[in-house]
Write a protein that holds these residues in place. Structure first.
Motif, PDB file in Angstrom:
ATOM      1  N   SER A  97      -2.472  -1.226  -8.166  1.00  0.00           N
ATOM      2  CA  SER A  97      -2.171  -2.579  -7.538  1.00  0.00           C
ATOM      3  C   SER A  97      -0.898  -2.786  -7.161  1.00  0.00           C
ATOM      4  O   SER A  97      -0.502  -3.841  -6.083  1.00  0.00           O
ATOM      5  N   ASP A  98       0.026  -2.151  -7.793  1.00  0.00           N
ATOM      6  CA  ASP A  98       1.452  -2.440  -7.419  1.00  0.00           C
ATOM      7  C   ASP A  98       2.151  -0.881  -7.101  1.00  0.00           C
ATOM      8  O   ASP A  98       3.493  -0.916  -7.184  1.00  0.00           O
ATOM      9  N   THR A  99       1.409  -0.030  -6.782  1.00  0.00           N
ATOM     10  CA  THR A  99       2.107   1.241  -6.697  1.00  0.00           C
ATOM     11  C   THR A  99       2.765   1.123  -5.203  1.00  0.00           C
ATOM     12  O   THR A  99       2.284   0.423  -4.185  1.00  0.00           O
ATOM     13  N   ALA A 100       4.196   1.529  -5.005  1.00  0.00           N
ATOM     14  CA  ALA A 100       4.669   1.380  -3.756  1.00  0.00           C
ATOM     15  C   ALA A 100       4.274   2.747  -2.954  1.00  0.00           C
ATOM     16  O   ALA A 100       4.522   3.781  -3.409  1.00  0.00           O
ATOM     17  N   ASP A 111       2.695   2.201   9.258  1.00  0.00           N
ATOM     18  CA  ASP A 111       2.410   1.202   8.591  1.00  0.00           C
ATOM     19  C   ASP A 111       0.746   0.710   8.863  1.00  0.00           C
ATOM     20  O   ASP A 111       0.197   0.107   8.100  1.00  0.00           O
ATOM     21  N   GLU A 112       0.248   0.780  10.120  1.00  0.00           N
ATOM     22  CA  GLU A 112      -1.031   0.284  10.311  1.00  0.00           C
ATOM     23  C   GLU A 112      -1.848   1.198   9.906  1.00  0.00           C
ATOM     24  O   GLU A 112      -3.139   0.826   9.418  1.00  0.00           O
ATOM     25  N   PRO A 119      -2.948  -3.115   0.840  1.00  0.00           N
ATOM     26  CA  PRO A 119      -2.256  -4.262   1.534  1.00  0.00           C
ATOM     27  C   PRO A 119      -0.736  -3.911   2.168  1.00  0.00           C
ATOM     28  O   PRO A 119      -0.079  -3.100   1.257  1.00  0.00           O
ATOM     29  N   LYS A 120      -0.403  -4.772   2.871  1.00  0.00           N
ATOM     30  CA  LYS A 120       1.058  -4.327   3.440  1.00  0.00           C
ATOM     31  C   LYS A 120       2.212  -4.697   2.338  1.00  0.00           C
ATOM     32  O   LYS A 120       3.213  -3.989   2.600  1.00  0.00           O
ATOM     33  N   SER A 121       1.930  -5.538   1.317  1.00  0.00           N
ATOM     34  CA  SER A 121       2.841  -5.639   0.185  1.00  0.00           C
ATOM     35  C   SER A 121       3.032  -4.371  -0.558  1.00  0.00           C
ATOM     36  O   SER A 121       4.149  -4.531  -1.138  1.00  0.00           O
TER      37      SER A 121
END
Length: 312
Positions: A97-100, A111-112, A119-121
């Motif tokens: 959930s926090d992987t960049a 990005d799309e 998520p975009k985050s």
């Protein structure tokens, strides 16, 4: 960030991955090229620079073999393979959930694509001016200097941005955090949208194309359309600056002696990234109501050539 994957371990992926590994980080190269992956695992990766040739031990896997989670995944496949790659890694449980998820691939719209999976985050865009080459499976050619700029795709600053930037700088990749990475992405995409299709269609090196006295008349409508589309999407580009960027690549000591990557792909029997360059401009033009006949025509012409050079 303790675990890092480079998804797409060709020339550029190899450069980024090996330099990060040499900086002391835990790196795994992910690729579908069987001979490449097997040679790296058997012999390590051979690195040739301007002054030295040496081997580096580094892990390599096929994406379907992934059985661990990563803190940072840098995607450097060909543009048309990126969606498949991120979907496979997501299915294999590699993405937390926090992987960049960071990419510095050429072209627009990545990005799309990634936003359909994460998520975009979690998405970071980067632009690099580094170059790299392959001499064969498990053999890298690393010459010259370069830079990287990066930013989280939604513009929000977070600790991961600074951490990734530090990793790149530890790896001597000359990185900095951008405050407008989309402008840089579009600027580089403009360069590629001009020189890649024109040199491929004309079968010319960049310097050979530049020798034509009216070459500026050829590049002008391409750039004008890109600037108009970017403006409609809220991205500020300067026409004169882009012309200077393109023409600044003409000298032999810069890019003049080279065939662009699209030319290399086509004449190696591979599909090109045209749909993520001029094709993406034409798509965006339709969406925002801006006419892009030149970029659309170049897209069709490259696809025509693919019918000739790429085996079904």
């Amino acid at each position: 960030m303790k675990t890092i994957a480079i998804a797409g371990a060709g020339a550029m992926g190899g450069r980024i991955g090996t330099q990060i590994q040499e900086a002391g980080y835990d790196v795994t190269l992910l690729d579908y090229w069987k001979e490449h992956v097997e040679k790296i695992n058997r012999d390590g990766i051979e690195i040739q620079t301007e002054t030295d040739t040496y081997h580096l031990d580094i892990k390599a896997k096929f994406p379907e073999e992934v059985n661990e989670q990563y803190d940072l995944i840098i995607i450097l496949t060909k543009a048309m393979k990126s969606k498949e790659m991120i979907e496979v890694l997501n299915q294999r449980g590699a993405i937390k959930s926090d992987t960049a998820i960071l990419t510095m691939m050429n072209g627009l719209g990545h990005d799309e694509t990634f936003a359909t999976v994460v998520p975009k985050s979690q998405i970071f865009l980067a632009v690099t001016m580094w170059t790299a080459g392959m001499r064969g499976p498990g053999q890298l050619l690393l010459e010259g200097d370069g830079t990287i700029e990066l930013q989280r795709v939604d513009g929000v600053a977070d600790e991961r941005t600074e951490t990734i930037n530090q990793i790149f700088n530890d790896a001597k990749l000359n990185s900095h955090v951008s405050d407008n990475v989309f402008q840089s992405v579009w600027s580089k995409a403009t360069l590629n949208s001009v020189l890649n299709p024109l040199c491929t269609i004309l079968d010319k090196r960049i310097g050979e194309f530049a020798q034509y006295e009216q070459s500026r008349e050829m590049i002008t409508p391409i750039i004008e359309e890109i600037v108009a589309v970017a403006d409609a999407k809220g991205i500020e580009l300067n026409f004169d600056d882009l012309v200077k960027k393109v023409e600044g690549s003409y000298p032999d000591e810069l890019q003049g002696l080279h065939y662009p990557s699209m030319h290399q792909d086509l004449h190696s029997g591979r599909y090109t990234e045209i749909d993520y360059l001029n094709g993406k401009i034409a798509q965006y033009g339709k969406e925002v109501g801006v006419a892009t006949p030149t970029n659309a025509l170049l897209t069709h012409m490259i696809h025509q050539l693919e019918m000739k050079y790429v085996e079904a």
